[in-house]
Design a protein around this motif. Structure first.
Motif, PDB file in Angstrom:
ATOM      1  N   MET A   1     -41.715 -25.658 -14.731  1.00 51.11           N
ATOM      2  CA  MET A   1     -40.777 -26.125 -13.097  1.00 51.11           C
ATOM      3  C   MET A   1     -41.231 -24.607 -12.677  1.00 51.11           C
ATOM      4  SD  MET A   1     -37.130 -26.721 -12.552  1.00 51.11           S
ATOM      5  CE  MET A   1     -37.078 -26.261 -10.252  1.00 51.11           C
ATOM      6  N   THR A   2     -41.933 -24.522 -11.907  1.00 49.01           N
ATOM      7  CA  THR A   2     -42.524 -23.239 -10.969  1.00 49.01           C
ATOM      8  C   THR A   2     -40.898 -22.960 -10.401  1.00 49.01           C
ATOM      9  OG1 THR A   2     -44.890 -24.674 -11.060  1.00 49.01           O
ATOM     10  CG2 THR A   2     -43.951 -21.982 -10.212  1.00 49.01           C
ATOM     11  N   THR A   3     -41.058 -21.809 -10.198  1.00 50.95           N
ATOM     12  CA  THR A   3     -39.946 -21.346  -9.046  1.00 50.95           C
ATOM     13  C   THR A   3     -40.439 -20.184  -8.527  1.00 50.95           C
ATOM     14  OG1 THR A   3     -38.002 -20.690 -11.513  1.00 50.95           O
ATOM     15  CG2 THR A   3     -37.967 -19.728  -9.260  1.00 50.95           C
ATOM     16  N   ALA A   4     -40.058 -20.658  -7.328  1.00 48.41           N
ATOM     17  CA  ALA A   4     -41.555 -19.201  -6.202  1.00 48.41           C
ATOM     18  C   ALA A   4     -39.886 -18.354  -5.846  1.00 48.41           C
ATOM     19  CB  ALA A   4     -40.267 -20.543  -4.992  1.00 48.41           C
ATOM     20  N   THR A   5     -41.262 -17.327  -6.091  1.00 51.04           N
ATOM     21  CA  THR A   5     -40.481 -16.224  -5.266  1.00 51.04           C
ATOM     22  C   THR A   5     -40.521 -15.577  -4.068  1.00 51.04           C
ATOM     23  OG1 THR A   5     -40.421 -15.837  -8.448  1.00 51.04           O
ATOM     24  CG2 THR A   5     -40.300 -14.172  -6.903  1.00 51.04           C
ATOM     25  N   PRO A   6     -38.963 -15.140  -4.055  1.00 46.58           N
ATOM     26  CA  PRO A   6     -39.597 -14.420  -2.446  1.00 46.58           C
ATOM     27  C   PRO A   6     -39.466 -13.387  -2.195  1.00 46.58           C
ATOM     28  CG  PRO A   6     -37.040 -14.774  -2.923  1.00 46.58           C
ATOM     29  CD  PRO A   6     -37.513 -15.120  -3.907  1.00 46.58           C
ATOM     30  N   THR A   7     -40.220 -13.061  -1.267  1.00 43.77           N
ATOM     31  CA  THR A   7     -40.808 -11.399  -0.981  1.00 43.77           C
ATOM     32  C   THR A   7     -39.742 -10.614   0.104  1.00 43.77           C
ATOM     33  OG1 THR A   7     -42.758 -11.143  -1.595  1.00 43.77           O
ATOM     34  CG2 THR A   7     -42.160  -9.661  -0.729  1.00 43.77           C
ATOM     35  N   PRO A   8     -39.092  -9.542   0.403  1.00 40.57           N
ATOM     36  CA  PRO A   8     -38.152  -9.413   0.914  1.00 40.57           C
ATOM     37  C   PRO A   8     -39.488  -9.554   2.688  1.00 40.57           C
ATOM     38  CG  PRO A   8     -37.600  -8.051  -0.644  1.00 40.57           C
ATOM     39  CD  PRO A   8     -39.168  -8.679  -0.320  1.00 40.57           C
ATOM     40  N   PRO A   9     -38.934 -10.058   4.102  1.00 39.28           N
ATOM     41  CA  PRO A   9     -38.818 -10.057   4.596  1.00 39.28           C
ATOM     42  C   PRO A   9     -39.476  -8.308   4.842  1.00 39.28           C
ATOM     43  CG  PRO A   9     -37.159 -11.045   5.358  1.00 39.28           C
ATOM     44  CD  PRO A   9     -37.261 -10.503   4.271  1.00 39.28           C
ATOM     45  N   SER A  10     -40.303  -8.345   6.337  1.00 41.83           N
ATOM     46  CA  SER A  10     -40.700  -6.997   6.703  1.00 41.83           C
ATOM     47  C   SER A  10     -40.559  -6.052   7.115  1.00 41.83           C
ATOM     48  CB  SER A  10     -42.603  -7.252   7.414  1.00 41.83           C
ATOM     49  OG  SER A  10     -42.870  -5.555   8.086  1.00 41.83           O
ATOM     50  N   GLN A  11     -40.079  -4.881   6.903  1.00 41.16           N
ATOM     51  CA  GLN A  11     -39.481  -4.555   8.028  1.00 41.16           C
ATOM     52  C   GLN A  11     -39.305  -3.312   8.170  1.00 41.16           C
ATOM     53  OE1 GLN A  11     -36.006  -5.315   7.255  1.00 41.16           O
ATOM     54  NE2 GLN A  11     -36.617  -6.805   6.583  1.00 41.16           N
ATOM     55  N   GLN A  12     -41.265  -3.110   8.883  1.00 46.64           N
ATOM     56  CA  GLN A  12     -41.867  -2.278   9.815  1.00 46.64           C
ATOM     57  C   GLN A  12     -41.030  -2.671  11.008  1.00 46.64           C
ATOM     58  OE1 GLN A  12     -45.589  -2.832   9.487  1.00 46.64           O
ATOM     59  NE2 GLN A  12     -45.321  -2.190   7.446  1.00 46.64           N
ATOM     60  N   MET A  13     -41.389  -0.993  12.216  1.00 47.52           N
ATOM     61  CA  MET A  13     -40.470  -1.595  13.511  1.00 47.52           C
ATOM     62  C   MET A  13     -41.942  -2.268  14.720  1.00 47.52           C
ATOM     63  SD  MET A  13     -38.774  -0.519  15.554  1.00 47.52           S
ATOM     64  CE  MET A  13     -37.954   1.002  14.374  1.00 47.52           C
ATOM     65  N   GLY A  14     -41.372  -2.989  14.958  1.00 53.14           N
ATOM     66  CA  GLY A  14     -41.570  -4.107  15.575  1.00 53.14           C
ATOM     67  C   GLY A  14     -42.691  -5.644  14.860  1.00 53.14           C
ATOM     68  N   TRP A  26     -48.097 -27.490  -3.850  1.00 51.84           N
ATOM     69  CA  TRP A  26     -48.976 -27.521  -3.269  1.00 51.84           C
ATOM     70  C   TRP A  26     -48.121 -28.758  -2.484  1.00 51.84           C
ATOM     71  CZ3 TRP A  26     -52.338 -27.169   0.364  1.00 51.84           C
ATOM     72  CH2 TRP A  26     -52.282 -28.177   0.969  1.00 51.84           C
ATOM     73  N   GLN A  27     -47.410 -29.790  -3.741  1.00 51.92           N
ATOM     74  CA  GLN A  27     -46.842 -30.812  -3.315  1.00 51.92           C
ATOM     75  C   GLN A  27     -45.507 -30.490  -2.695  1.00 51.92           C
ATOM     76  OE1 GLN A  27     -46.984 -34.093  -3.463  1.00 51.92           O
ATOM     77  NE2 GLN A  27     -45.731 -34.750  -2.320  1.00 51.92           N
ATOM     78  N   THR A  28     -44.719 -29.635  -3.232  1.00 49.55           N
ATOM     79  CA  THR A  28     -43.585 -28.805  -2.332  1.00 49.55           C
ATOM     80  C   THR A  28     -44.274 -28.086  -1.053  1.00 49.55           C
ATOM     81  OG1 THR A  28     -42.514 -27.715  -4.600  1.00 49.55           O
ATOM     82  CG2 THR A  28     -41.854 -26.440  -2.711  1.00 49.55           C
ATOM     83  N   PHE A  29     -45.046 -27.938  -1.099  1.00 49.25           N
ATOM     84  CA  PHE A  29     -45.535 -27.140   0.638  1.00 49.25           C
ATOM     85  C   PHE A  29     -45.571 -28.308   1.515  1.00 49.25           C
ATOM     86  CE2 PHE A  29     -49.014 -26.335   2.991  1.00 49.25           C
ATOM     87  CZ  PHE A  29     -49.150 -25.283   4.322  1.00 49.25           C
ATOM     88  N   LYS A  30     -45.844 -29.170   0.737  1.00 51.12           N
ATOM     89  CA  LYS A  30     -46.663 -30.468   1.943  1.00 51.12           C
ATOM     90  C   LYS A  30     -44.932 -31.209   2.522  1.00 51.12           C
ATOM     91  CE  LYS A  30     -49.609 -33.168  -0.087  1.00 51.12           C
ATOM     92  NZ  LYS A  30     -50.130 -34.088  -0.737  1.00 51.12           N
ATOM     93  N   THR A  31     -43.919 -31.272   1.026  1.00 49.81           N
ATOM     94  CA  THR A  31     -42.766 -31.332   1.562  1.00 49.81           C
ATOM     95  C   THR A  31     -42.072 -30.039   2.397  1.00 49.81           C
ATOM     96  OG1 THR A  31     -42.544 -32.297  -0.758  1.00 49.81           O
ATOM     97  CG2 THR A  31     -40.493 -32.751   0.301  1.00 49.81           C
ATOM     98  N   LEU A  32     -42.099 -29.860   2.422  1.00 51.19           N
ATOM     99  CA  LEU A  32     -41.689 -28.559   3.391  1.00 51.19           C
ATOM    100  C   LEU A  32     -42.278 -28.943   5.421  1.00 51.19           C
ATOM    101  CD1 LEU A  32     -39.496 -25.942   3.848  1.00 51.19           C
ATOM    102  CD2 LEU A  32     -41.940 -24.610   3.081  1.00 51.19           C
ATOM    103  N   LEU A  33     -43.873 -28.752   4.546  1.00 49.94           N
ATOM    104  CA  LEU A  33     -43.375 -28.918   6.185  1.00 49.94           C
ATOM    105  C   LEU A  33     -43.848 -30.373   6.722  1.00 49.94           C
ATOM    106  CD1 LEU A  33     -47.993 -28.131   5.797  1.00 49.94           C
ATOM    107  CD2 LEU A  33     -46.337 -27.223   7.234  1.00 49.94           C
ATOM    108  N   ALA A  34     -43.488 -31.239   6.031  1.00 49.00           N
ATOM    109  CA  ALA A  34     -42.871 -32.988   6.972  1.00 49.00           C
ATOM    110  C   ALA A  34     -41.407 -32.983   7.361  1.00 49.00           C
ATOM    111  CB  ALA A  34     -43.101 -33.859   5.544  1.00 49.00           C
ATOM    112  N   GLU A  35     -40.776 -31.752   6.814  1.00 45.51           N
ATOM    113  CA  GLU A  35     -39.452 -31.894   5.698  1.00 45.51           C
ATOM    114  C   GLU A  35     -39.012 -30.969   7.777  1.00 45.51           C
ATOM    115  OE1 GLU A  35     -36.490 -32.523   5.344  1.00 45.51           O
ATOM    116  OE2 GLU A  35     -37.030 -34.257   4.114  1.00 45.51           O
TER     117      GLU A  35
END
Length: 218
Positions: A1-14, A26-35
């Motif tokens: 099972m593949t685990t999605a690893t998040p990268t922190p959001p950009s904190q640059q000003m603006g 790809w299947q997870t991504f398609k499901t997310l798009l549909a949701e």
């Protein structure tokens, strides 16, 4: 099972809020798009397991809108048809790649997609895609556009317009546009800046006048 690893959001000003997830199938991504659905505000880019989600800001949207108005003004002066398809979802399942340009146009191939829903499995890609970059991306977007076969890419960043043309599967920086070779590329950012001082419609009228001058000298 593949685990999605998040990268922190950009904190640059603006900077635009950006979240990057790695290891997304790809299947997870398609499901997310549909949701989430098509009416979402966020923009997504997917490249072979890496998913980037960002929220466009005003500093991003205004130059994009001006570039759209400039292209429409050119089309009117040339008396040609173009089809603006905005942030069209450019998806190729066989390549496991997906990107939503800030905006894009059918120009040379407009008649082939006129009046119907676009399907990249049978239709050509847009003739021109535009990226208004205010946030650095962890994904090489140019490689995605190249894989999809988009002939021309404009990138507006730091008050500079860069024009790329697809040559043998890779983008090359060029001094003129493929779709509009008469376009004064180096002058375009000045018209965008003028919109902040004189107003957007005034800037478009000035741009239209400049295009007429260029066409008259051709």
């Amino acid at each position: 099972m593949t685990t999605a690893t998040p990268t922190p959001p950009s904190q640059q000003m603006g900077a635009e809020p950006v979240v990057t997830l790695k290891g997304v199938s790809w299947q997870t991504f398609k499901t997310l798009l549909a949701e989430i659905g098509e009416d979402r505000i966020c923009r997504m880019t997917y490249d072979q397991g890496v998913l980037e989600i960002r929220m466009p800001l005003e500093d991003h949207e205004v130059p994009k809108g001006m570039l759209e108005s400039f292209i429409e003004a050119i089309a009117d002066e040339l008396e040609i048809e173009v089809k603006k398809v905005g942030a069209l979802s450019l998806k190729r399942e066989d390549l496991t790649r997906f990107i939503e340009p800030d905006t894009c146009f059918y120009i040379q191939n407009e008649s082939r997609v006129r009046g119907r829903r676009i399907n990249l499995e049978i239709d050509p890609p847009p003739d021109l895609a535009i990226e208004s970059d205010y946030t650095s991306s962890s994904i090489n977007k140019q490689s995605i556009y190249a894989a999809l076969g988009v002939p021309e890419l404009w990138r507006y960043t730091r008050q500079t317009l860069q024009i790329y043309q697809l040559v043998e599967g890779e983008y090359e920086l060029r001094e003129q546009s493929l779709a509009f070779p008469f376009l004064p590329v180096t002058e375009v950012p000045n018209f965008i800046e003028q919109s902040n001082i004189q107003g957007q419609r005034t800037a478009v009228r000035l741009f239209r006048q400049r295009i007429r001058e260029r066409l008259q000298t051709q």
